[in-house]
Design an enzyme around this catalytic site. Structure first.
Site, mmCIF file in Angstrom:
data_model
loop_
_atom_site.group_PDB
_atom_site.id
_atom_site.type_symbol
_atom_site.label_atom_id
_atom_site.label_comp_id
_atom_site.label_asym_id
_atom_site.label_seq_id
_atom_site.Cartn_x
_atom_site.Cartn_y
_atom_site.Cartn_z
ATOM 1 N N PRO A 2 0.561 -1.710 0.133
ATOM 2 C CA PRO A 2 0.136 -0.212 0.155
ATOM 3 C C PRO A 2 1.009 1.397 0.082
ATOM 4 O O PRO A 2 2.168 0.750 0.626
ATOM 5 C CB PRO A 2 -0.783 -0.082 1.357
ATOM 6 C CG PRO A 2 -0.835 -2.088 1.795
ATOM 7 C CD PRO A 2 0.314 -2.079 1.137
ATOM 8 N N GLU A 3 0.855 2.102 -1.456
ATOM 9 C CA GLU A 3 1.483 3.313 -1.304
ATOM 10 C C GLU A 3 0.381 4.723 -0.714
ATOM 11 O O GLU A 3 -1.071 4.013 -0.499
ATOM 12 C CB GLU A 3 1.852 3.208 -2.641
ATOM 13 C CG GLU A 3 3.151 2.209 -2.594
ATOM 14 C CD GLU A 3 3.425 2.832 -4.159
ATOM 15 O OE1 GLU A 3 3.722 4.192 -4.288
ATOM 16 O OE2 GLU A 3 3.639 1.254 -5.013
ATOM 17 N N HIS A 94 -3.829 -15.061 9.736
ATOM 18 C CA HIS A 94 -3.529 -13.835 10.293
ATOM 19 C C HIS A 94 -3.660 -12.611 10.243
ATOM 20 O O HIS A 94 -2.228 -11.382 10.399
ATOM 21 C CB HIS A 94 -2.298 -13.510 8.820
ATOM 22 C CG HIS A 94 -1.600 -15.119 7.823
ATOM 23 N ND1 HIS A 94 -0.263 -15.237 8.545
ATOM 24 C CD2 HIS A 94 -1.739 -15.324 6.942
ATOM 25 C CE1 HIS A 94 0.324 -16.314 8.141
ATOM 26 N NE2 HIS A 94 -0.855 -16.106 7.200
ATOM 27 N N ARG A 116 2.727 -11.161 6.295
ATOM 28 C CA ARG A 116 4.469 -10.889 6.359
ATOM 29 C C ARG A 116 4.876 -9.586 7.704
ATOM 30 O O ARG A 116 6.180 -10.330 8.037
ATOM 31 C CB ARG A 116 4.747 -9.383 5.079
ATOM 32 C CG ARG A 116 5.062 -11.492 4.143
ATOM 33 C CD ARG A 116 5.141 -10.496 2.539
ATOM 34 N NE ARG A 116 6.419 -9.967 2.799
ATOM 35 C CZ ARG A 116 7.166 -9.226 1.669
ATOM 36 N NH1 ARG A 116 6.211 -9.497 0.380
ATOM 37 N NH2 ARG A 116 8.611 -10.086 0.881
ATOM 38 N N ARG A 160 21.871 15.556 -4.853
ATOM 39 C CA ARG A 160 21.636 13.477 -4.707
ATOM 40 C C ARG A 160 22.366 13.393 -6.431
ATOM 41 O O ARG A 160 21.689 13.816 -7.124
ATOM 42 C CB ARG A 160 20.498 14.118 -4.921
ATOM 43 C CG ARG A 160 19.727 14.458 -3.700
ATOM 44 C CD ARG A 160 20.784 13.648 -1.921
ATOM 45 N NE ARG A 160 20.044 12.146 -2.529
ATOM 46 C CZ ARG A 160 19.992 11.632 -1.791
ATOM 47 N NH1 ARG A 160 18.884 12.184 -1.083
ATOM 48 N NH2 ARG A 160 19.357 10.402 -1.487
#
Length: 281
Positions: A2-3, A94, A116, A160
């Site tokens: 998820p972003e 889970h 996870r 950078r």
DNA sequence: CAAATATCCTGATAGC
DNA sequence: TGCTATCAGGATATTT
């Protein structure tokens, strides 16, 4: 996985029904999901609190409680939040944390499922002036909650030598962008993701900033991306539809919709990166 | 100091 | 069919 768009989708759904509800019981069966503080402390500070707001900072969910404390949730790779109106429904595999929300007697549950176990929850020690929990003070600016302009990107890029995609994914600079949207932003901006950040021209930086806002907002409208394998689902089990609009992510070997050239896959910073070799220079 | 790499963990999938 | 190896990629700790 998820972003920002997926987390924002869940935030809106949480805000719909969670505000005004009281945490009656907290059940933690997976120790790894609550690892920043003792379990008893987490439960004590959360129990009997009423939710007053649900906010988001980058990929973090911030659930404001009535004593000014904040429940912070990060889903990381595989975490999902589930709204369960019937506590009698069997708990799926889970599931590590369950919040029983009242007021009594009409209890509904918020279930945290995370195969996870990279995801986590904790009660913050408090917020800074921007309203960000002190534990997240190192995070960069949120392009949706705050202004994000070309001068901002110029400042972040100065000196950078890393790939622009790496910079976009650096949560200490900008929060909320992950592997999928990093690729999609570079594609829309017509900039190769391997391009060194410091070498970008001002027009390229302008396009990246514009693309960041456009991609994230489009993806939010589509309720995020649900990929075949990574199974992102929203609070109510729904799937996002933005995967149908991806320009490059997961499209290696397929034709670019713009020019017909084959989309390429490479590795940047140990992660897969996708781009059109013709459109992105 | 910046940048690269290792780490946590399970499930889906590829290859034999 | 069933086994093993590989990959997925978020944030952080460690190494280069």
């Amino acid at each position: 996985m998820p972003e920002l768009p997926e987390v924002e989708t869940v935030r809106r759904q949480l805000a719909q029904w969670m505000v005004g509800r009281r945490v009656e019981r907290v059940t933690v069966t997976g120790r790894r999901s609550v690892r920043r503080q003792p379990l008893e402390e987490f439960i004590a500070r959360l129990t009997n609190r009423t939710v007053v707001d649900v906010r988001r900072w980058g990929k973090f969910l911030l659930i404001d409680l009535d004593d000014s404390e904040v429940l912070v949730i990060h889903l990381r790779m595989s975490g999902q939040l589930r709204y369960e109106p019937d506590p009698g429904v069997e708990v799926e595999r889970h599931t590590h944390v369950i919040l029983a929300l009242g007021p009594e007697p009409e209890i509904v549950e918020l279930r945290f499922v995370d195969p996870r176990t990279f995801g986590e929850m904790f009660i913050s020690e408090g917020c800074d002036a921007r309203g960000v929990p002190v534990e997240l003070a190192h995070l960069g600016r949120d392009p949706i909650n705050e202004q994000f302009t070309e001068p901002d990107l110029e400042q972040l890029s100065r000196g950078r030598r890393v790939a622009i995609k790496t910079l976009l994914l650096d949560q200490s600079k900008i929060v909320g962008i992950g592997n999928i949207y990093g690729d999609e932003i570079c594609a829309l901006a017509r900039v190769r993701p391997t391009r060194r950040a410091e070498s970008l021209t001002k027009p390229q930086r302008r396009r990246i900033v514009a693309a960041t806002l456009e991609i994230l907002n489009e993806a939010i409208e589509e309720r995020g991306s649900s990929l075949k394998d990574q199974r992102y689902r929203d609070l109510f089990g729904g799937l996002g539809t933005y995967q149908n609009h991806h320009r490059v992510y997961g499209r290696a070997g397929l034709a670019c919709e713009q020019c017909g050239a084959q989309v390429k896959r490479t590795v940047i910073g140990g992660r897969s990166a996708h781009f059109c070799p013709t459109c992105q220079r």
